[in-house]
Design a protein around this motif. Structure first.
Motif, short mmCIF file in Angstrom:
data_model
loop_
_atom_site.label_atom_id
_atom_site.label_comp_id
_atom_site.label_asym_id
_atom_site.label_seq_id
_atom_site.Cartn_x
_atom_site.Cartn_y
_atom_site.Cartn_z
N ARG A 173 6.81 16.80 26.37
CA ARG A 173 5.50 16.04 27.15
C ARG A 173 5.94 16.02 28.81
N ALA A 174 5.12 16.46 29.52
CA ALA A 174 5.17 16.37 31.00
C ALA A 174 4.69 15.09 31.50
N HIS A 175 5.33 14.25 32.40
CA HIS A 175 4.57 13.00 33.02
C HIS A 175 5.20 13.08 34.48
N HIS A 176 3.92 13.35 35.23
CA HIS A 176 4.15 13.69 36.47
C HIS A 176 3.67 12.15 37.15
N PHE A 177 4.05 12.15 38.45
CA PHE A 177 4.09 11.01 39.35
C PHE A 177 3.12 11.31 40.68
N PRO A 178 1.87 11.34 40.56
CA PRO A 178 1.03 11.53 41.41
C PRO A 178 0.60 10.76 42.48
N VAL A 179 1.93 10.31 43.49
CA VAL A 179 2.05 9.50 44.38
C VAL A 179 2.48 9.96 45.61
N PRO A 180 2.55 9.46 46.85
CA PRO A 180 3.16 10.18 48.14
C PRO A 180 4.88 10.04 47.72
N ALA A 181 5.53 11.12 48.29
CA ALA A 181 7.18 10.61 48.30
C ALA A 181 7.22 9.69 49.17
N PHE A 182 6.66 9.40 50.31
CA PHE A 182 6.61 7.89 51.01
C PHE A 182 5.40 7.33 51.37
N PHE A 183 5.13 6.08 51.28
CA PHE A 183 3.97 5.36 51.58
C PHE A 183 4.04 5.25 52.95
N ASP A 184 2.83 4.69 53.90
CA ASP A 184 2.81 4.56 55.18
C ASP A 184 3.01 3.12 55.09
N TYR A 185 2.80 2.24 54.20
CA TYR A 185 3.17 0.99 54.34
C TYR A 185 3.53 0.33 52.97
N ALA A 186 4.83 -0.41 53.16
CA ALA A 186 5.31 -0.78 52.05
C ALA A 186 4.52 -1.90 51.14
N ASP A 187 3.54 -2.51 51.61
CA ASP A 187 2.58 -3.22 50.99
C ASP A 187 1.68 -2.38 49.82
N THR A 188 1.48 -0.98 50.36
CA THR A 188 0.69 -0.27 49.50
C THR A 188 1.24 0.08 48.33
N ARG A 189 2.80 0.31 48.54
CA ARG A 189 3.72 0.63 47.36
C ARG A 189 3.61 -0.48 46.47
N THR A 190 3.90 -1.41 46.99
CA THR A 190 3.90 -2.76 46.09
C THR A 190 2.92 -3.00 45.26
N ALA A 191 1.55 -2.96 46.07
CA ALA A 191 0.19 -3.04 45.07
C ALA A 191 0.34 -2.02 44.09
N LEU A 192 0.48 -0.87 44.27
CA LEU A 192 0.39 0.45 43.31
C LEU A 192 1.19 0.15 42.33
N TRP A 193 2.43 -0.52 42.55
CA TRP A 193 3.46 -0.69 41.31
C TRP A 193 3.01 -1.63 40.47
N ARG A 194 1.83 -2.33 40.83
CA ARG A 194 1.59 -3.30 39.61
C ARG A 194 0.25 -2.75 38.69
N GLU A 195 -0.18 -1.43 39.15
CA GLU A 195 -1.10 -0.81 38.22
C GLU A 195 -0.33 -0.33 37.03
N LYS A 196 -1.21 -0.55 35.70
CA LYS A 196 -0.43 -0.29 34.39
C LYS A 196 -0.11 1.08 34.22
N SER A 197 -1.02 2.01 34.75
CA SER A 197 -0.60 3.54 34.53
C SER A 197 0.85 3.99 35.35
N ILE A 198 1.06 3.12 36.82
CA ILE A 198 2.25 3.35 37.35
C ILE A 198 3.52 2.52 36.47
N LYS A 199 3.16 1.46 36.01
CA LYS A 199 4.08 0.77 35.41
C LYS A 199 4.82 1.52 34.10
#
Length: 330
Positions: A173-199
């Motif tokens: 099974r392949a599990h991709h990680f469709p996010v930027p290599a680097f976020f423009d803002y650390a706060d954006t990453r922090t918010a996205l990391w709370r999403e269930k799919s990303i978790k």
């Protein structure tokens, strides 16, 4: 080459290798036995060596390869060190192909049912994907360790294609990680990391028993440096903070420290702690330009298994001994 053709070639290569190395038959005798030409037999033997189906050790009085592995092991407590024989005159491409073939065969030997494989995309891991021989294993997961989107393309297929090729090879099974290599803002990453799919993806990354990666280094033209991932701001941070390399887009200094690196707050890569926990944290190195980053990663304890070309291993040992000399004679 289609999977069926690759499997048939691998089968024939193993058969020829057994006759040549175990039965001491000449290429002419083998050609006659299997009904082909001597040139084809030679190509199959080369295929077997390049793909890691055959490993040859020459036990000379100086035990060169063994000495290199022992010297590295004395400095760094690794569970496995594999020095891949490569001519000092080999091109960068030839060296990478040889090392990738060896690494592909080794990784395949580790893949068992219910294995989770974590991949950090890059030129080296992409080459390893090309060298894999089909091996279907029950209940395997292959997960991308860091995002590969750039400022121009949010979804970048480079990382995803590597994951897909590994998954196809093992029937996984392949599990991709469709996010930027680097976020423009650390706060954006922090918010996205709370999403269930990303978790769920990050939990799978954390559970991987095999982590496969190389060292990102500007001197070697690593994909993270040439693929449009770093802008002027990021390059300034790398220079100002003395960052010597990265693993899965997480950067570190010469002493292996990484937690307080400003750029890492915007990176999509995992905490480096996961590399210290994994059963098989496999770093594959091809090229002397990666040695500064490799030494830092070894210092940080991010690696427990190393696959490295012989000229680079020789340089690493030279630097280890030079550093030890300075320690003993300050």
């Amino acid at each position: 080459m289609a999977n069926g053709d690759r499997q048939e070639t691998a089968y024939m290569a193993v058969r020829v290798a057994r006759l040549y190395y175990f039965q001491n038959m000449t290429t002419a005798a083998i050609a006659e036995e299997i009904g082909t030409s001597r040139a084809t037999v030679s190509r199959l033997l080369s295929f077997a060596l390049d793909r890691g189906l055959v490993e040859i050790r020459v036990h000379d009085p100086q035990e060169v390869s063994g000495n290199l592995e022992s010297a590295i092991a004395e400095r760094y407590k690794l569970r496995s060190i594999q020095v891949v024989p490569v001519s000092a005159a080999a091109t960068e491409k030839e060296t990478l192909q040889r090392v990738a073939g060896h690494a592909a065969a080794y990784v395949s030997s580790l893949v068992a049912p219910s294995t989770v494989i974590g991949l950090a995309w890059g030129t080296t891991v992409a080459e390893i994907a090309d060298k894999l021989l089909p091996k279907h294993v029950h209940d395997v997961d292959v997960v991308q360790l860091n995002g590969s989107g750039t400022g121009l393309n949010f979804v970048n297929t480079f990382g995803e294609s590597i994951v897909s090729r590994f998954a196809q090879n093992y029937g996984a099974r392949a599990h991709h990680f469709p996010v930027p290599a680097f976020f423009d803002y650390a706060d954006t990453r922090t918010a996205l990391w709370r999403e269930k799919s990303i978790k769920s993806i990050r939990a799978l990354q954390d559970s991987a028993s095999i982590l496969l990666f190389s060292i990102g280094a500007e001197a070697t033209g690593s994909h993270v440096h040439t693929g449009g991932y770093l802008g002027d701001e990021e390059r300034k941070i790398i220079r100002d903070e003395g960052l010597v390399g990265d693993i899965a887009t997480v950067f570190f200094r010469e002493d292996g420290t990484w937690r307080d690196v400003a750029l890492n707050a915007r990176s999509s890569g995992p905490d480096m702690d996961c590399f210290q926990r994994a059963a098989h944290s496999i770093c594959v190195v091809s090229g002397k330009g990666k040695i500064p980053g490799l030494r830092a990663a070894l210092q940080g304890g991010f690696i427990n298994e190393l696959v490295i070309d012989e000229p680079s291993a020789r340089l690493l040992v030279e630097q280890i001994r030079a550093a030890e000399g300075k320690e003993h004679n300050p």
